[in-house]
Design a protein around this motif. Structure first.
Motif, PDB file in Angstrom:
ATOM      1  N   VAL A  56      31.872  62.455  79.833  1.00 40.22           N
ATOM      2  CA  VAL A  56      32.272  61.863  81.105  1.00 40.22           C
ATOM      3  C   VAL A  56      33.724  62.213  81.338  1.00 40.22           C
ATOM      4  O   VAL A  56      34.539  62.174  80.414  1.00 40.22           O
ATOM      5  N   GLY A  57      34.056  62.579  82.577  1.00 37.00           N
ATOM      6  CA  GLY A  57      35.437  62.939  82.856  1.00 37.00           C
ATOM      7  C   GLY A  57      35.842  62.619  84.272  1.00 37.00           C
ATOM      8  O   GLY A  57      35.016  62.284  85.121  1.00 37.00           O
ATOM      9  N   ILE A  58      37.131  62.717  84.499  1.00 36.94           N
ATOM     10  CA  ILE A  58      37.707  62.515  85.829  1.00 36.94           C
ATOM     11  C   ILE A  58      38.459  63.791  86.181  1.00 36.94           C
ATOM     12  O   ILE A  58      39.357  64.210  85.451  1.00 36.94           O
ATOM     13  N   TRP A  59      38.056  64.413  87.268  1.00 41.96           N
ATOM     14  CA  TRP A  59      38.656  65.655  87.741  1.00 41.96           C
ATOM     15  C   TRP A  59      38.730  66.712  86.636  1.00 41.96           C
ATOM     16  O   TRP A  59      39.751  67.358  86.434  1.00 41.96           O
ATOM     17  N   GLY A  60      37.654  66.872  85.866  1.00 43.28           N
ATOM     18  CA  GLY A  60      37.566  67.949  84.890  1.00 43.28           C
ATOM     19  C   GLY A  60      38.186  67.650  83.540  1.00 43.28           C
ATOM     20  O   GLY A  60      38.200  68.512  82.676  1.00 43.28           O
ATOM     21  N   LEU A  75      34.562  61.167  89.495  1.00 43.25           N
ATOM     22  CA  LEU A  75      33.937  60.893  88.209  1.00 43.25           C
ATOM     23  C   LEU A  75      32.809  61.893  88.002  1.00 43.25           C
ATOM     24  O   LEU A  75      31.957  62.064  88.862  1.00 43.25           O
ATOM     25  N   GLU A  76      32.812  62.569  86.850  1.00 43.54           N
ATOM     26  CA  GLU A  76      31.851  63.632  86.578  1.00 43.54           C
ATOM     27  C   GLU A  76      31.139  63.387  85.261  1.00 43.54           C
ATOM     28  O   GLU A  76      31.744  62.889  84.316  1.00 43.54           O
ATOM     29  N   ILE A  77      29.861  63.749  85.204  1.00 41.75           N
ATOM     30  CA  ILE A  77      29.104  63.734  83.957  1.00 41.75           C
ATOM     31  C   ILE A  77      28.809  65.184  83.607  1.00 41.75           C
ATOM     32  O   ILE A  77      28.328  65.955  84.438  1.00 41.75           O
ATOM     33  N   TYR A  78      29.134  65.556  82.368  1.00 41.91           N
ATOM     34  CA  TYR A  78      28.988  66.939  81.931  1.00 41.91           C
ATOM     35  C   TYR A  78      27.721  67.132  81.115  1.00 41.91           C
ATOM     36  O   TYR A  78      27.316  66.260  80.372  1.00 41.91           O
ATOM     37  N   ARG A  79      27.117  68.322  81.250  1.00 41.04           N
ATOM     38  CA  ARG A  79      25.965  68.699  80.433  1.00 41.04           C
ATOM     39  C   ARG A  79      26.465  69.247  79.109  1.00 41.04           C
ATOM     40  O   ARG A  79      27.525  69.871  79.051  1.00 41.04           O
ATOM     41  N   PRO A  80      25.686  69.096  78.055  1.00 43.02           N
ATOM     42  CA  PRO A  80      26.085  69.729  76.789  1.00 43.02           C
ATOM     43  C   PRO A  80      25.929  71.245  76.890  1.00 43.02           C
ATOM     44  O   PRO A  80      25.081  71.747  77.633  1.00 43.02           O
ATOM     45  N   LEU A  81      26.747  71.974  76.147  1.00 44.57           N
ATOM     46  CA  LEU A  81      26.650  73.432  76.138  1.00 44.57           C
ATOM     47  C   LEU A  81      25.378  73.862  75.430  1.00 44.57           C
ATOM     48  O   LEU A  81      25.015  73.309  74.397  1.00 44.57           O
ATOM     49  N   THR A  82      24.695  74.852  75.974  1.00 43.13           N
ATOM     50  CA  THR A  82      23.486  75.366  75.331  1.00 43.13           C
ATOM     51  C   THR A  82      23.810  76.487  74.358  1.00 43.13           C
ATOM     52  O   THR A  82      23.083  76.710  73.406  1.00 43.13           O
ATOM     53  N   VAL A  83      24.922  77.202  74.606  1.00 41.00           N
ATOM     54  CA  VAL A  83      25.344  78.302  73.739  1.00 41.00           C
ATOM     55  C   VAL A  83      26.842  78.154  73.504  1.00 41.00           C
ATOM     56  O   VAL A  83      27.598  77.859  74.428  1.00 41.00           O
ATOM     57  N   ASP A  84      27.267  78.395  72.276  1.00 39.76           N
ATOM     58  CA  ASP A  84      28.686  78.375  71.966  1.00 39.76           C
ATOM     59  C   ASP A  84      29.358  79.541  72.700  1.00 39.76           C
ATOM     60  O   ASP A  84      28.910  80.685  72.594  1.00 39.76           O
ATOM     61  N   PRO A  85      30.427  79.289  73.476  1.00 40.50           N
ATOM     62  CA  PRO A  85      31.058  80.365  74.248  1.00 40.50           C
ATOM     63  C   PRO A  85      31.557  81.534  73.394  1.00 40.50           C
ATOM     64  O   PRO A  85      31.497  82.679  73.826  1.00 40.50           O
ATOM     65  N   LYS A  86      32.025  81.258  72.184  1.00 38.34           N
ATOM     66  CA  LYS A  86      32.496  82.348  71.321  1.00 38.34           C
ATOM     67  C   LYS A  86      31.347  83.264  70.921  1.00 38.34           C
ATOM     68  O   LYS A  86      31.473  84.492  70.929  1.00 38.34           O
ATOM     69  N   ILE A  87      30.224  82.687  70.577  1.00 35.18           N
ATOM     70  CA  ILE A  87      29.058  83.478  70.188  1.00 35.18           C
ATOM     71  C   ILE A  87      28.540  84.272  71.386  1.00 35.18           C
ATOM     72  O   ILE A  87      28.190  85.445  71.263  1.00 35.18           O
ATOM     73  N   ALA A  88      28.505  83.641  72.559  1.00 29.70           N
ATOM     74  CA  ALA A  88      28.037  84.336  73.761  1.00 29.70           C
ATOM     75  C   ALA A  88      28.917  85.534  74.078  1.00 29.70           C
ATOM     76  O   ALA A  88      28.421  86.605  74.440  1.00 29.70           O
ATOM     77  N   ARG A  89      30.230  85.392  73.920  1.00 29.74           N
ATOM     78  CA  ARG A  89      31.136  86.501  74.197  1.00 29.74           C
ATOM     79  C   ARG A  89      30.923  87.634  73.199  1.00 29.74           C
ATOM     80  O   ARG A  89      30.897  88.800  73.575  1.00 29.74           O
TER      81      ARG A  89
END
Length: 115
Positions: A56-60, A75-89
């Motif tokens: 949960v966050g406010i303005w990112g 007020l924002e609700i974030y989804r969990p990451l499906t792939v680690d960004p380092k691995i994807a890169r």
């Protein structure tokens, strides 16, 4: 001012964003706003109630559930990451090859890869 206006955003899947405008009493916390959002968007009540403090966050910027809200907050609700960004890169770089991307695209003739 005894009332404040909030914007509530939820993205259950990629490319889909649901927004709701909330009127809350001044001095409300994130937890109270989530309860109000669950009534404003009843189809996502289970997602809203399952939101963990790190999602949960406010303005990112992430925040805890006891944080006091201000007028005009988003007020924002974030989804969990499906792939680690380092691995994807790393995988994307391996697929594209070293010579066709980024810094390595333009290089001196007969230079080593990566220089």
């Amino acid at each position: 001012m005894d009332e404040m206006r909030l914007s509530f955003c939820l993205s259950p899947t990629a490319g889909v964003v649901h927004e709701a405008s909330l009127q809350m009493p001044a001095g409300s916390t994130v937890e109270q706003a989530l309860a109000a959002a669950a009534t404003a968007l009843p189809q996502f009540a289970d997602v809203i109630h399952a939101a963990m403090p790190g999602m949960v966050g406010i303005w990112g910027k992430t925040t805890d559930l006891k944080h006091l809200l201000c007028d005009g907050d988003r007020l924002e609700i974030y989804r969990p990451l499906t792939v680690d960004p380092k691995i994807a890169r790393r995988e994307r770089f391996a697929r594209q090859g070293a010579r066709s991307t980024g810094l390595f695209k333009r290089q001196r003739p007969e230079a080593k890869a990566g220089y």
